[in-house]
Scaffold this active site. Sequence first.
Site, PDB file in Angstrom:
ATOM      1  N   GLY A  50       0.773  -1.149  -0.186  1.00  0.00           N
ATOM      2  CA  GLY A  50      -0.027  -0.032  -0.538  1.00  0.00           C
ATOM      3  C   GLY A  50       0.803   1.143   0.030  1.00  0.00           C
ATOM      4  N   SER A  51       0.407   2.211  -1.122  1.00  0.00           N
ATOM      5  CA  SER A  51       1.401   3.370  -1.076  1.00  0.00           C
ATOM      6  C   SER A  51       0.927   4.243  -2.186  1.00  0.00           C
ATOM      7  CB  SER A  51       2.881   3.042  -1.240  1.00  0.00           C
ATOM      8  OG  SER A  51       2.862   1.794  -2.184  1.00  0.00           O
ATOM      9  N   ARG A  52       1.888   5.018  -2.798  1.00  0.00           N
ATOM     10  CA  ARG A  52       1.334   6.356  -3.645  1.00  0.00           C
ATOM     11  C   ARG A  52       2.597   6.385  -4.897  1.00  0.00           C
ATOM     12  NH1 ARG A  52      -0.153  11.864  -1.323  1.00  0.00           N
ATOM     13  NH2 ARG A  52       0.984  12.926  -2.942  1.00  0.00           N
TER      14      ARG A  52
END
Length: 250
Positions: free
Chosen positions: A208-210
Site C-alpha cells: 500500500g502506497s502512492r
Amino acid sequence: MAGELRDNRGRGEAEWSWPTIHPEGRKFGLIAVGIALVVLLLLDWEILGWPLLALSAGVFAFFRDPERVVPQGEDLVLAPADGLVSLIVQVAPPPELQGPDSTGNPGLGPDPVTRVSIFMSVFDVHINRAPVGGTIRRVAYIPGKFMNADLDKASEDNERQHILIERPDGRAIGFTQIAGLVARRIVPFVKPGDIVAAGQRVGLIRFGSRVDVYLPQGTDSKVLLGQKVIAGETVLAQIGAQQLIEGVSQ
C-alpha cells in the site's frame, strides 16, 4: 506472449493467463505458508490455521506481476502505478528533482507543473513501471514518516524515492514512490545510468502506497480525478497537449 506487437486493428494474440509472482514476494509468501502449515498441521489449530493459509494466498497475490500491453508513442506519458487518481494539482517539483546534478545532467525546473498522484491500495498490483523511455539520471531516496499516503502532505513528509528519466530528446520526467501507513520498503530495480523503455518495471513498494508523476510544462493530465489507472497501459498525458477533460461518476 511478452514482447509481441499488438495493435488496435486486431494484430497479435490475446489470452488470459495467471500472473506470475515477482521474486521479491516469493519469500514472503513461502514464510506465510510455512507458518500456516505449522499452525494447521503441527499445532492442530484449525480455527487459526485456515485463515493464515488464506492470508498466505493474499501475500502471493499482492506481489503478482501481470503482463501489460504498453502503448507506443513518442510523446506519451504512461501511468507508473496501478490505482486510483487521488490528486491532480499544480505544484513545484520536489527539490531532489530540480536543477542539474553533480555531473551536469539537467533536472526539472522550479516552476509549478501538474502533479498526478496515484494511490495504491493493498489490492492493487504494486510493481511500478517507467512512465517514459530514456536514461535514468537520478534515484534519490529520502527517509521519512509513514502517514496515510492518500494525504497531500505525504509527498513531503513520508519515506519516498524520487526517480528522474531523461528522454532521448533531452526532456526529463520525474516521479516519486511514496511509502504509506502499511508500506515499509521501497524496492528499486534501476540505478542512475540505466536505460529503460516506457512501461518497463522499475521498482515496487510493499503493502500500500502512492506514486506522484510530474508532467512537463504545458502538459495536462488525460486522466480524471477518481479514475482507476493501470501501470504501463493507461496514457496519463501527451506531452504538450493541454485540454480540459471532464467526467461524470456513475
